[in-house]
Scaffold this motif. Sequence first.
Motif, PDB file in Angstrom:
ATOM      1  N   HIS A 131      -0.759  13.448   2.256  1.00 41.07           N
ATOM      2  CA  HIS A 131      -0.201  13.049   3.558  1.00 41.07           C
ATOM      3  C   HIS A 131      -1.087  11.987   4.197  1.00 41.07           C
ATOM      4  CE1 HIS A 131       2.718  13.491   6.681  1.00 41.07           C
ATOM      5  NE2 HIS A 131       1.797  13.652   7.598  1.00 41.07           N
ATOM      6  N   SER A 132      -1.184  10.879   3.544  1.00 43.19           N
ATOM      7  CA  SER A 132      -1.976   9.741   4.006  1.00 43.19           C
ATOM      8  C   SER A 132      -1.263   8.502   3.500  1.00 43.19           C
ATOM      9  CB  SER A 132      -3.386   9.829   3.415  1.00 43.19           C
ATOM     10  OG  SER A 132      -3.811   8.588   2.892  1.00 43.19           O
ATOM     11  N   GLN A 133      -1.037   7.569   4.382  1.00 36.14           N
ATOM     12  CA  GLN A 133      -0.215   6.417   4.021  1.00 36.14           C
ATOM     13  C   GLN A 133      -0.687   5.726   2.745  1.00 36.14           C
ATOM     14  OE1 GLN A 133       0.934   3.863   7.202  1.00 36.14           O
ATOM     15  NE2 GLN A 133       1.289   2.109   5.884  1.00 36.14           N
ATOM     16  N   LEU A 134      -1.985   5.423   2.698  1.00 36.25           N
ATOM     17  CA  LEU A 134      -2.477   4.678   1.540  1.00 36.25           C
ATOM     18  C   LEU A 134      -2.438   5.510   0.264  1.00 36.25           C
ATOM     19  CD1 LEU A 134      -3.556   2.261   0.153  1.00 36.25           C
ATOM     20  CD2 LEU A 134      -5.828   2.739   1.085  1.00 36.25           C
ATOM     21  N   ARG A 135      -2.918   6.756   0.338  1.00 36.35           N
ATOM     22  CA  ARG A 135      -2.926   7.575  -0.881  1.00 36.35           C
ATOM     23  C   ARG A 135      -1.512   7.854  -1.369  1.00 36.35           C
ATOM     24  NH1 ARG A 135      -7.264  10.127   1.821  1.00 36.35           N
ATOM     25  NH2 ARG A 135      -5.890  11.833   2.419  1.00 36.35           N
ATOM     26  N   LEU A 136      -0.589   8.021  -0.439  1.00 35.57           N
ATOM     27  CA  LEU A 136       0.799   8.248  -0.837  1.00 35.57           C
ATOM     28  C   LEU A 136       1.363   7.005  -1.521  1.00 35.57           C
ATOM     29  CD1 LEU A 136       2.856  10.567  -0.595  1.00 35.57           C
ATOM     30  CD2 LEU A 136       3.775   9.426   1.420  1.00 35.57           C
ATOM     31  N   ALA A 137       1.024   5.842  -0.990  1.00 34.95           N
ATOM     32  CA  ALA A 137       1.481   4.588  -1.602  1.00 34.95           C
ATOM     33  C   ALA A 137       0.891   4.443  -3.006  1.00 34.95           C
ATOM     34  CB  ALA A 137       1.079   3.408  -0.731  1.00 34.95           C
ATOM     35  N   ILE A 138      -0.369   4.771  -3.147  1.00 40.20           N
ATOM     36  CA  ILE A 138      -1.019   4.698  -4.461  1.00 40.20           C
ATOM     37  C   ILE A 138      -0.284   5.603  -5.454  1.00 40.20           C
ATOM     38  CG2 ILE A 138      -3.111   5.281  -5.762  1.00 40.20           C
ATOM     39  CD1 ILE A 138      -4.691   4.672  -3.123  1.00 40.20           C
ATOM     40  N   MET A 139      -0.056   6.839  -5.038  1.00 37.24           N
ATOM     41  CA  MET A 139       0.599   7.798  -5.926  1.00 37.24           C
ATOM     42  C   MET A 139       2.019   7.347  -6.260  1.00 37.24           C
ATOM     43  SD  MET A 139      -1.522  10.240  -6.689  1.00 37.24           S
ATOM     44  CE  MET A 139      -0.650  11.767  -7.057  1.00 37.24           C
ATOM     45  N   SER A 140       2.698   6.842  -5.278  1.00 40.45           N
ATOM     46  CA  SER A 140       4.058   6.348  -5.477  1.00 40.45           C
ATOM     47  C   SER A 140       4.072   5.231  -6.520  1.00 40.45           C
ATOM     48  CB  SER A 140       4.605   5.847  -4.145  1.00 40.45           C
ATOM     49  OG  SER A 140       5.891   5.289  -4.307  1.00 40.45           O
ATOM     50  N   LEU A 141       3.143   4.316  -6.369  1.00 39.94           N
ATOM     51  CA  LEU A 141       3.004   3.221  -7.337  1.00 39.94           C
ATOM     52  C   LEU A 141       2.740   3.758  -8.736  1.00 39.94           C
ATOM     53  CD1 LEU A 141       0.812   0.298  -5.995  1.00 39.94           C
ATOM     54  CD2 LEU A 141       3.041   0.175  -7.119  1.00 39.94           C
ATOM     55  N   ILE A 176      -3.038  -2.587  -7.562  1.00 36.99           N
ATOM     56  CA  ILE A 176      -2.796  -1.603  -6.494  1.00 36.99           C
ATOM     57  C   ILE A 176      -3.190  -2.195  -5.145  1.00 36.99           C
ATOM     58  CG2 ILE A 176      -3.376   0.699  -5.647  1.00 36.99           C
ATOM     59  CD1 ILE A 176      -4.037   1.495  -8.515  1.00 36.99           C
ATOM     60  N   LYS A 177      -4.287  -2.926  -5.166  1.00 35.45           N
ATOM     61  CA  LYS A 177      -4.758  -3.550  -3.923  1.00 35.45           C
ATOM     62  C   LYS A 177      -3.716  -4.513  -3.357  1.00 35.45           C
ATOM     63  CE  LYS A 177      -8.738  -6.169  -2.143  1.00 35.45           C
ATOM     64  NZ  LYS A 177      -8.063  -7.427  -1.813  1.00 35.45           N
ATOM     65  N   GLU A 178      -3.142  -5.315  -4.232  1.00 33.69           N
ATOM     66  CA  GLU A 178      -2.123  -6.259  -3.776  1.00 33.69           C
ATOM     67  C   GLU A 178      -0.877  -5.539  -3.262  1.00 33.69           C
ATOM     68  OE1 GLU A 178      -1.364  -8.949  -7.036  1.00 33.69           O
ATOM     69  OE2 GLU A 178      -3.450  -9.636  -6.971  1.00 33.69           O
ATOM     70  N   LYS A 179      -0.420  -4.583  -4.027  1.00 28.29           N
ATOM     71  CA  LYS A 179       0.822  -3.892  -3.685  1.00 28.29           C
ATOM     72  C   LYS A 179       0.703  -3.103  -2.390  1.00 28.29           C
ATOM     73  CE  LYS A 179       3.734  -4.981  -6.933  1.00 28.29           C
ATOM     74  NZ  LYS A 179       5.010  -5.639  -6.587  1.00 28.29           N
ATOM     75  N   THR A 180      -0.452  -2.533  -2.174  1.00 30.21           N
ATOM     76  CA  THR A 180      -0.616  -1.697  -0.978  1.00 30.21           C
ATOM     77  C   THR A 180      -1.186  -2.490   0.196  1.00 30.21           C
ATOM     78  OG1 THR A 180      -2.839  -1.025  -1.653  1.00 30.21           O
ATOM     79  CG2 THR A 180      -1.021   0.383  -2.359  1.00 30.21           C
ATOM     80  N   GLU A 181      -1.687  -3.684  -0.102  1.00 30.31           N
ATOM     81  CA  GLU A 181      -2.343  -4.499   0.923  1.00 30.31           C
ATOM     82  C   GLU A 181      -3.525  -3.789   1.565  1.00 30.31           C
ATOM     83  OE1 GLU A 181       0.480  -6.126   3.691  1.00 30.31           O
ATOM     84  OE2 GLU A 181       1.598  -7.167   2.138  1.00 30.31           O
ATOM     85  N   ALA A 182      -4.160  -2.940   0.808  1.00 29.55           N
ATOM     86  CA  ALA A 182      -5.349  -2.246   1.315  1.00 29.55           C
ATOM     87  C   ALA A 182      -6.580  -3.118   1.116  1.00 29.55           C
ATOM     88  CB  ALA A 182      -5.525  -0.934   0.570  1.00 29.55           C
ATOM     89  N   THR A 183      -7.623  -2.861   1.887  1.00 34.70           N
ATOM     90  CA  THR A 183      -8.892  -3.532   1.624  1.00 34.70           C
ATOM     91  C   THR A 183      -9.512  -2.861   0.401  1.00 34.70           C
ATOM     92  OG1 THR A 183     -10.121  -2.007   3.027  1.00 34.70           O
ATOM     93  CG2 THR A 183      -9.272  -3.992   4.078  1.00 34.70           C
ATOM     94  N   ALA A 184     -10.381  -3.598  -0.279  1.00 34.31           N
ATOM     95  CA  ALA A 184     -10.998  -3.055  -1.496  1.00 34.31           C
ATOM     96  C   ALA A 184     -11.789  -1.783  -1.187  1.00 34.31           C
ATOM     97  CB  ALA A 184     -11.906  -4.109  -2.120  1.00 34.31           C
ATOM     98  N   GLY A 185     -12.514  -1.808  -0.082  1.00 38.79           N
ATOM     99  CA  GLY A 185     -13.328  -0.650   0.283  1.00 38.79           C
ATOM    100  C   GLY A 185     -12.488   0.583   0.509  1.00 38.79           C
ATOM    101  N   ASN A 186     -11.470   0.428   1.286  1.00 36.19           N
ATOM    102  CA  ASN A 186     -10.581   1.554   1.562  1.00 36.19           C
ATOM    103  C   ASN A 186      -9.957   2.058   0.273  1.00 36.19           C
ATOM    104  OD1 ASN A 186      -9.086   3.425   2.934  1.00 36.19           O
ATOM    105  ND2 ASN A 186      -7.669   1.982   3.855  1.00 36.19           N
ATOM    106  N   LEU A 187      -9.484   1.140  -0.541  1.00 33.98           N
ATOM    107  CA  LEU A 187      -8.843   1.527  -1.797  1.00 33.98           C
ATOM    108  C   LEU A 187      -9.821   2.282  -2.695  1.00 33.98           C
ATOM    109  CD1 LEU A 187      -6.418   1.516  -3.597  1.00 33.98           C
ATOM    110  CD2 LEU A 187      -7.056  -0.764  -4.411  1.00 33.98           C
ATOM    111  N   SER A 188     -11.013   1.777  -2.775  1.00 41.16           N
ATOM    112  CA  SER A 188     -12.030   2.422  -3.606  1.00 41.16           C
ATOM    113  C   SER A 188     -12.249   3.869  -3.187  1.00 41.16           C
ATOM    114  CB  SER A 188     -13.335   1.639  -3.498  1.00 41.16           C
ATOM    115  OG  SER A 188     -14.350   2.238  -4.259  1.00 41.16           O
ATOM    116  N   VAL A 189     -12.379   4.068  -1.888  1.00 37.71           N
ATOM    117  CA  VAL A 189     -12.600   5.419  -1.366  1.00 37.71           C
ATOM    118  C   VAL A 189     -11.417   6.334  -1.680  1.00 37.71           C
ATOM    119  CG1 VAL A 189     -12.809   6.754   0.767  1.00 37.71           C
ATOM    120  CG2 VAL A 189     -14.140   4.663   0.483  1.00 37.71           C
ATOM    121  N   GLN A 190     -10.225   5.834  -1.446  1.00 35.54           N
ATOM    122  CA  GLN A 190      -9.050   6.693  -1.622  1.00 35.54           C
ATOM    123  C   GLN A 190      -8.783   6.989  -3.105  1.00 35.54           C
ATOM    124  OE1 GLN A 190      -8.381   7.961   1.110  1.00 35.54           O
ATOM    125  NE2 GLN A 190      -9.336   6.389   2.385  1.00 35.54           N
TER     126      GLN A 190
END
Lengths: 95, 95
Positions: free
Chosen positions: A12-22, A34-48
């Motif tokens: 139940h987190s926007q970014l993690r849900l998007a990652i899983m969906s992808l 994944i970074k491009e598709k989710t438009e997340a920052t690298a740091g945030n993506l790395s953590v999630q």
Amino acid sequence: MSDFKPLDPLLHSQLRLAIMSLLLSVKSAEFTFIKEKTEATAGNLSVQLDKLSKAGYIEIEKSFRDKKPLTTCKITKKGITAFESYVNALKDYLN
Amino acid sequence: MSDFKPLDPLLHSQLRLAIMSLLLSVKSAEFTFIKEKTEATAGNLSVQLDKLSKAGYIEIEKSFRDKKPLTTCKITKKGITAFESYVNALKDYLN
DNA sequence: TAATTTAGTTTATAATATAAACATGTTTAT
DNA sequence: ATAAACATGTTTATATTATAAACTAAATTA
């Protein structure tokens, strides 16, 4: 909650849900994709990604391509099951 | 996010989503009723109702019944629209 | 009249999300 | 050859959010 099943906080987190969906829709995906598709920052993506990996929802493979680091992610069976349960639980809330 | 519409953070919360879901199905609901149905603590519920109210998603009416305070909640048009948009955006993530 | 219950609110804390700063190596320009 | 810019992430610090504990105030019950 009686009327409402609890929602897996990991999903139940926007970014993690998007990652899983992808990851559900592909065999595997690279960090940069994944970074491009989710438009997340690298740091945030790395953590999630790390959180999803630690939960066993995804598998992360680190290698090199063209001498550069390459991080590849893949959803696991556990991840698929968790995602399905989450979607099922969510239905309680959507009507 | 290109592939993923952003999820209204006010609604992307287990408790607030449950509250909104409940309020969608009734004309109005009392604080204690919502508390029972969601199994939230009174403090948490109070805070989240306040947030929804400040966003204009619900209306809160305070009165007295049997000399005791009575808090009644009702979803607004804005709330209904927001909920519908949220559900619509969520679809991007569920497949 | 003292303890308990009802119906909440306020405040403090714990958890989470997010971005800024950093690390490490590669490629390109000078 | 060396510096500047780029690629690919990770770590850490901060801001936001969720949540429960503590509190208020009045009513009821023992």
